[in-house]
Design an enzyme around this catalytic site. Sequence first.
Site, PDB file in Angstrom:
ATOM      1  N   HIS A 103       0.969  -1.242  -0.083  1.00 34.15           N
ATOM      2  CA  HIS A 103       0.143  -0.038   0.014  1.00 34.15           C
ATOM      3  C   HIS A 103       0.833   1.127  -0.097  1.00 34.15           C
ATOM      4  CE1 HIS A 103      -2.533  -3.117   2.461  1.00 34.15           C
ATOM      5  NE2 HIS A 103      -3.415  -2.475   2.088  1.00 34.15           N
ATOM      6  N   ASP A 106       2.403   1.883   3.447  1.00 33.24           N
ATOM      7  CA  ASP A 106       3.264   1.016   3.842  1.00 33.24           C
ATOM      8  C   ASP A 106       4.642   1.579   3.694  1.00 33.24           C
ATOM      9  OD1 ASP A 106       1.064  -0.765   4.186  1.00 33.24           O
ATOM     10  OD2 ASP A 106       1.447  -1.884   2.371  1.00 33.24           O
TER      11      ASP A 106
HETATM   12  C1  XUL Z   1      -7.486  -6.734   4.357  1.00 34.86           C
HETATM   13  C2  XUL Z   1      -6.602  -7.076   2.958  1.00 34.86           C
HETATM   14  C3  XUL Z   1      -5.772  -6.161   2.676  1.00 34.86           C
HETATM   15  C4  XUL Z   1      -5.686  -6.164   1.033  1.00 34.86           C
HETATM   16  C5  XUL Z   1      -4.838  -4.788   0.432  1.00 34.86           C
HETATM   17  O1  XUL Z   1      -8.152  -7.988   4.891  1.00 34.86           O
HETATM   18  O2  XUL Z   1      -6.638  -8.310   2.707  1.00 34.86           O
HETATM   19  O3  XUL Z   1      -4.386  -6.048   2.987  1.00 34.86           O
HETATM   20  O4  XUL Z   1      -4.989  -7.435   0.586  1.00 34.86           O
HETATM   21  O5  XUL Z   1      -5.369  -3.793   0.655  1.00 34.86           O
END
Ligand code: XUL
Length: 439
Positions: A103, A106
């Site tokens: 993300h 992150d």
């Molecule tokens: C949350 C989840 C996230 C997504 C990306 O449950 O799986 O981490 O993979 O936003």
Amino acid sequence: MQDSFFPEVPSQIPFEGKDSKNPLSYKYYDAKKVVAGKTMAEHLRFSVAYWHTMKGSGKDIFGDDVFQRPWTKSNDMMERAKATLEAAFEFIQKLGIEYYCFHDRDIAPEGETFAQSCKNLETIVAQAKALQKSTGIKLLWGTANLFGNPIYSQGAGTNPDAHVFAHAAAQVKHALDATYELGGENYVFWGGREGYETLLNTNLKHELEQMARFMHLAVDYKNKIGFKGQFLIEPKPAEPSKHQYDFDSATSLAFLRQFDLIDHFKLNIEANHATLAGHTFEHELTVASAAGKLGSVDANRGDLLLGWDTDQFPTDLYSTTMAMIIILKQGGLGSGGLNFDAKPRRSSIDTIDLFHAHIGGIDTFARGLLIADQIIKEKALDNFIEERYSSYQSGIGADIMAGKVGLEDLDQWILKNGKPTMKSGRQEMLENVVNSYII
Ligand code: XUL
Ligand code: CO
């Protein structure tokens, strides 16, 4: 910069075969071994999830951080972000896999202002680009964190306030720029806050239309910048929202079809999200695959005794075998991969536990691949399934599927041919067949 963040781990986790007792070795994952015409690495396309592996602190809703990671020493958040990135690339290299996912928030910290956050992201993206070049490690997918910042507490694209919508859209623009700059092979939309807490304050129809607008804006921008990566929606029924709009594969596919987005998206299926939706992992994979929309996988598992997203590393061979049968049968994941959206337990406090966790997940999928290949090659299930539907290959069955007969024709046919003969589904026999390959 520190010499090594993982001095106790050799430069690469070796493949030593199933009889090895070395915990820092692969028993089944032999990256270059060819299975069904491709190497294991090409089939499995493993990826490290930056948020859990590099940023996870062991914190839960009842307790504080427990993991002390050597890359979190600096109090300057940009210095810390740079050290974390160095550590991430060393970790992925030592595992001997090729991909990572992140993300935006992150990899780079949020600044005081939106502009500062964007600047932080650009600085870290430049460092990531250089590290990708020097190591050969690639970005499986990028995404925007549209759930952490308090402004998104009532949704991002589905927020009742258009000002928040605009903020989320601007953030996606920059996350897409970052993913494009790093050659990301996909871009994920997971809408943890795109749902509702109560219908008492919610215009559900409007929120779905907002969400579709949000996705269309992203598609338009993708086309504008020439980003060729695959867009993926990651279904999840709930958590953090009480009800999430991308509930499961079927709901997400219906949403994409209703709002004319189906040609621009595939699905990223996560094992633990499937079980939270009351489905098996293989159900969600099968529904996505049957629609030609299985794009990527978040590889993990839940705990049936706990009702939340525990994000554990996959260790269930039965489940990885089923997953690999579905993936092999659709000819692979294309630009997708197997991303370990998983974290070690709070009590697994050592940095080395991150290696044990990933090695276990990698080996469980590698072994699942080997077993799935055998099951498919020997048509252990396919012969039975083909025979089970064979009545549609000719005669009345072929006429039904070709649309050649109506209810009146079938009425006449039944009057002539009488009652059907019952046939067993042979579930237990087939379970024994699968076990004979696994055990
Ligand atoms: C949350 C989840 C996230 C997504 C990306 O449950 O799986 O981490 O993979 O936003
Ligand atoms: Co996920």
